[in-house]
Design a protein around this motif. Structure first.
Motif, short mmCIF file in Angstrom:
data_model
loop_
_atom_site.label_atom_id
_atom_site.label_comp_id
_atom_site.label_asym_id
_atom_site.label_seq_id
_atom_site.Cartn_x
_atom_site.Cartn_y
_atom_site.Cartn_z
N PHE A 38 28.47 22.90 116.93
CA PHE A 38 28.86 21.82 116.03
C PHE A 38 28.09 20.53 116.35
N ILE A 39 27.97 20.22 117.64
CA ILE A 39 27.26 19.00 118.05
C ILE A 39 25.79 19.06 117.62
N PHE A 40 25.15 20.20 117.83
CA PHE A 40 23.74 20.33 117.41
C PHE A 40 23.58 20.13 115.91
N VAL A 41 24.47 20.73 115.11
CA VAL A 41 24.39 20.58 113.66
C VAL A 41 24.66 19.14 113.27
N ALA A 42 25.69 18.52 113.84
CA ALA A 42 26.04 17.14 113.50
C ALA A 42 24.93 16.17 113.87
N ILE A 43 24.35 16.34 115.04
CA ILE A 43 23.26 15.45 115.46
C ILE A 43 22.06 15.61 114.54
N ALA A 44 21.74 16.84 114.18
CA ALA A 44 20.60 17.07 113.27
C ALA A 44 20.83 16.38 111.93
N LEU A 45 22.02 16.51 111.38
CA LEU A 45 22.32 15.86 110.10
C LEU A 45 22.28 14.34 110.23
N TYR A 46 22.74 13.84 111.35
CA TYR A 46 22.70 12.40 111.61
C TYR A 46 21.26 11.91 111.72
N VAL A 47 20.43 12.65 112.44
CA VAL A 47 19.01 12.29 112.57
C VAL A 47 18.34 12.28 111.21
N ASP A 48 18.62 13.29 110.39
CA ASP A 48 18.05 13.33 109.03
C ASP A 48 18.43 12.07 108.25
N ARG A 49 19.69 11.66 108.39
CA ARG A 49 20.14 10.48 107.66
C ARG A 49 19.49 9.21 108.21
N ILE A 50 19.38 9.10 109.53
CA ILE A 50 18.79 7.89 110.14
C ILE A 50 17.33 7.72 109.74
N ILE A 51 16.57 8.81 109.80
CA ILE A 51 15.14 8.68 109.48
C ILE A 51 14.86 8.96 108.01
N ASP A 52 15.95 9.06 107.24
CA ASP A 52 15.88 9.19 105.78
C ASP A 52 15.04 10.39 105.34
N SER A 132 15.44 18.51 110.29
CA SER A 132 15.54 18.48 111.75
C SER A 132 16.35 19.66 112.30
N LEU A 133 17.34 20.16 111.55
CA LEU A 133 18.08 21.33 112.02
C LEU A 133 17.21 22.58 111.97
N LEU A 134 16.42 22.72 110.93
CA LEU A 134 15.55 23.89 110.79
C LEU A 134 14.40 23.89 111.80
N PHE A 135 13.79 22.74 112.01
CA PHE A 135 12.53 22.71 112.76
C PHE A 135 12.61 22.07 114.14
N VAL A 136 13.74 21.42 114.48
CA VAL A 136 13.85 20.79 115.80
C VAL A 136 15.09 21.30 116.54
N PHE A 137 16.27 21.10 115.96
CA PHE A 137 17.50 21.36 116.71
C PHE A 137 17.82 22.85 116.87
N THR A 138 17.58 23.67 115.85
CA THR A 138 17.81 25.11 116.03
C THR A 138 16.81 25.71 117.03
N PRO A 139 15.51 25.40 116.91
CA PRO A 139 14.59 25.90 117.95
C PRO A 139 14.95 25.40 119.35
N LEU A 140 15.41 24.14 119.46
CA LEU A 140 15.83 23.61 120.75
C LEU A 140 17.06 24.38 121.26
N PHE A 141 18.00 24.67 120.38
CA PHE A 141 19.19 25.44 120.73
C PHE A 141 18.80 26.84 121.21
N ILE A 142 17.85 27.46 120.53
CA ILE A 142 17.37 28.79 120.95
C ILE A 142 16.74 28.70 122.33
N TYR A 143 15.93 27.67 122.56
CA TYR A 143 15.27 27.52 123.86
C TYR A 143 16.31 27.33 124.98
N ILE A 144 17.33 26.49 124.73
CA ILE A 144 18.36 26.25 125.75
C ILE A 144 19.09 27.55 126.07
#
Length: 191
Positions: A38-52, A132-144
């Motif tokens: 949930f945190i990974f998804v929420a942060i990704a959506l937040y990042v998308d909103r911040i950087i528009d 960001s969820l598709l290309f940053v946070f999900t790959p980061l989650f997989i790596y972790i």
């Protein structure tokens, strides 16, 4: 003694300990892992909103693309859980099955439930149109998860299950089954 060694030994001690202790830690482990997703998804959506960042796919294309991925994810997660429960264990590392499971989805990959979770996260990325969820946070989650499995869980499994697990690990992919294994002739795995 390193933190890694302490964590492996703790995981081993709980996984081989009393049923009451394992049952106590199972919902806690499941909750923490669910919270992490949930945190990974929420942060990704937040990042998308911040950087528009605009959504990748417009409605209803995002729904059409995400539904098959959600169905695959739910199928893999459910099939994996069912296989563990049938041998009196859970997918939570604190309460694993008492023996090595190599049937069902575990015939094709060592971590089919995680393959399902990764698919679920990609599905959320498509559904929300989150770059960001598709290309940053999900790959980061997989790596972790990859790092944690290689550093902590696999050494514990090797310690607990011995040579059977070592042989299984050598011949079975970690997350993504090889196409030839899925569509080719099954060979009997002796463990």
């Amino acid at each position: 003694m390193s933190f890694k060694t302490v964590w492996i030994n703790t995981l081993y001690k709980v996984a081989t300990g009393s049923k009451n202790v394992r049952n106590f830690f199972t919902p806690i482990g499941a909750f923490i892992y669910g919270l992490l997703i949930f945190i990974f998804v929420a942060i990704a959506l937040y990042v998308d909103r911040i950087i528009d960042l605009t959504t990748i796919f417009p409605n209803p294309l995002n729904i059409i693309l995400s539904i098959p991925i959600f169905l695959l994810a739910i199928f893999l997660i459910g099939w994996s859980v069912q296989n563990f429960l049938s041998v009196k264990g859970t997918p939570v590392p604190f309460n694993p099955p008492p023996q090595l499971v190599i049937t069902g989805p575990y015939y094709y990959t060592r971590n089919p439930m995680l393959t399902g979770v990764f698919s679920l996260m990609f599905g959320f990325g498509l559904f929300f149109g989150s770059v960001s969820l598709l290309f940053v946070f999900t790959p980061l989650f997989i790596y972790i998860n990859f790092w944690e499995l290689k550093s902590i869980e696999e050494p514990e499994l090797e310690k607990r299950l011995g040579e059977d697990y070592i042989k299984y690990r050598k011949r079975t992919p970690m997350f993504f089954p090889i196409v030839r294994v899925i569509f080719g002739k099954k060979e009997k795995k002796n463990v």
